[in-house]
Scaffold this motif. Structure first.
Motif, short mmCIF file in Angstrom:
data_model
loop_
_atom_site.label_atom_id
_atom_site.label_comp_id
_atom_site.label_asym_id
_atom_site.label_seq_id
_atom_site.Cartn_x
_atom_site.Cartn_y
_atom_site.Cartn_z
N ARG A 96 -4.70 -4.58 4.32
CA ARG A 96 -4.82 -3.50 5.29
C ARG A 96 -3.46 -3.14 5.91
O ARG A 96 -3.16 -1.97 6.12
CB ARG A 96 -5.82 -3.88 6.38
N VAL A 97 -2.66 -4.15 6.22
CA VAL A 97 -1.34 -3.91 6.79
C VAL A 97 -0.48 -3.09 5.83
O VAL A 97 0.15 -2.09 6.21
CB VAL A 97 -0.66 -5.25 7.13
N VAL A 98 -0.43 -3.51 4.57
CA VAL A 98 0.38 -2.81 3.57
C VAL A 98 -0.14 -1.40 3.35
O VAL A 98 0.64 -0.45 3.23
CB VAL A 98 0.41 -3.61 2.26
N ALA A 99 -1.46 -1.24 3.31
CA ALA A 99 -2.05 0.09 3.11
C ALA A 99 -1.70 1.02 4.26
O ALA A 99 -1.38 2.19 4.05
CB ALA A 99 -3.56 -0.03 2.95
N ARG A 100 -1.75 0.51 5.47
CA ARG A 100 -1.46 1.34 6.65
C ARG A 100 -0.03 1.88 6.60
O ARG A 100 0.22 3.06 6.84
CB ARG A 100 -1.68 0.53 7.91
N LEU A 101 0.90 1.01 6.26
CA LEU A 101 2.29 1.46 6.18
C LEU A 101 2.53 2.34 4.95
O LEU A 101 3.35 3.25 5.00
CB LEU A 101 3.23 0.25 6.15
N GLY A 102 1.80 2.05 3.88
CA GLY A 102 1.94 2.88 2.69
C GLY A 102 1.45 4.30 2.91
O GLY A 102 2.00 5.26 2.35
N GLN A 103 0.43 4.45 3.74
CA GLN A 103 -0.11 5.78 4.05
C GLN A 103 0.77 6.55 5.02
O GLN A 103 0.63 7.77 5.14
CB GLN A 103 -1.52 5.63 4.64
N ARG A 104 1.65 5.86 5.74
CA ARG A 104 2.48 6.49 6.77
C ARG A 104 3.93 6.06 6.56
O ARG A 104 4.44 5.16 7.24
CB ARG A 104 1.98 6.09 8.16
N PRO A 105 4.63 6.73 5.66
CA PRO A 105 6.02 6.34 5.35
C PRO A 105 6.96 6.39 6.54
O PRO A 105 7.98 5.69 6.56
CB PRO A 105 6.43 7.36 4.28
N ALA A 106 6.65 7.22 7.54
CA ALA A 106 7.52 7.32 8.72
C ALA A 106 7.34 6.15 9.67
O ALA A 106 8.16 5.95 10.57
CB ALA A 106 7.26 8.63 9.45
N ALA A 107 6.27 5.38 9.50
CA ALA A 107 6.02 4.24 10.38
C ALA A 107 6.95 3.09 10.02
O ALA A 107 7.19 2.81 8.83
CB ALA A 107 4.57 3.79 10.27
#
Length: 243
Positions: A96-107
């Motif tokens: 979930r952590v990796v997916a969240r950052l993958g979906q939001r490159p600016a994060a």
């Protein structure tokens, strides 16, 4: 994305095995797990070394933020995920952590709340109310609207290595309390910090049980706002709640 999970541990021989085995049971396995054995006088180092696949770094200078920085320097991942030694992560946590950052490159970072495996019903209910009614609007206000900082859970966050390097790593002058808010505040000019409810972890309520709910809630609130507004924590010492 290469992911390093870093666990800072001072005298955590009792809690550490459950934490490490939960990390080794992830649906998305970490590329490395680093335990920073932070001036422990118990069997923390031996416990960590007995589990295959764990890298142990001995940091003789005692201090949570010193240990976090030692983990940063010793790890090799593009994404550095920090969990406390008394945490137990659900199997899909890292996915979930990796997916969240993958979906939001600016994060540049993602953090998630706690759920407690050893607390009473009232304490669990109060924390769930905080996670739903207090943390998200506070984060939206200070991070997205005012740009002053972020809500960041110190025992459950992941940050891109280059973002952490851009702010010079962790502020090792901080004794204990407020280090998470300090990190969120300093990361805010670099990029977005995601507060992700789905990225929760189990943890111990030992500080609440040792010190009392009211005292701990007050401790966290005053250090959060002191760091946001004054750029320094209000408390310069902390109570060690280990047995």
């Amino acid at each position: 994305m290469r992911v390093s999970v870093i666990v800072c541990a001072f005298n955590e021989a009792h809690y550490l095995p459950a934490c490490l085995h939960s990390l080794l049971s992830q649906t998305r396995l970490p590329d490395e797990i680093v335990v920073v054995n932070n001036a422990s006088t118990d069997a923390t180092g031996a416990v960590a070394r007995a589990i295959p696949g764990i890298t142990v770094v001995d940091e003789p200078r005692k201090g949570l933020v010193i240990a976090r920085e030692a983990g940063r320097r010793a790890s090799t991942g593009d994404l550095l995920a920090y969990v406390d030694a008394d945490c137990r992560v659900p199997p899909v946590w890292l996915e979930r952590v990796v997916a969240r950052l993958g979906q939001r490159p600016a994060a540049v970072a993602v953090t998630g709340p706690y759920r407690f495996y050893d607390w009473d019903l009232l304490g669990r209910a109060l924390i769930r109310l905080y996670d739903v009614l207090v943390a998200p609007p506070t984060h939206a206000l200070v991070h997205r609207v005012l740009g002053l900082g972020a809500v960041l859970y110190g025992g459950n966050f992941a940050v891109r290595r280059e973002a952490l390097a851009a702010i010079g790593g962790f502020d090792c002058s901080i004794e204990f309390h407020g280090e998470d808010t300090n990190l969120g505040r300093r990361l805010t000019p670099v990029g977005r910090v995601e507060l992700a409810g789905e990225c929760w972890v189990w943890t111990s309520a030992r500080r609440y049980r040792a010190m009392g709910k009211r005292q701990v809630f007050g401790l966290y609130v005053r250090n959060f706002w002191s760091e946001i507004l004054r750029h320094r924590p209000s408390d310069r010492t902390h109570v060690d709640v280990r047995a």
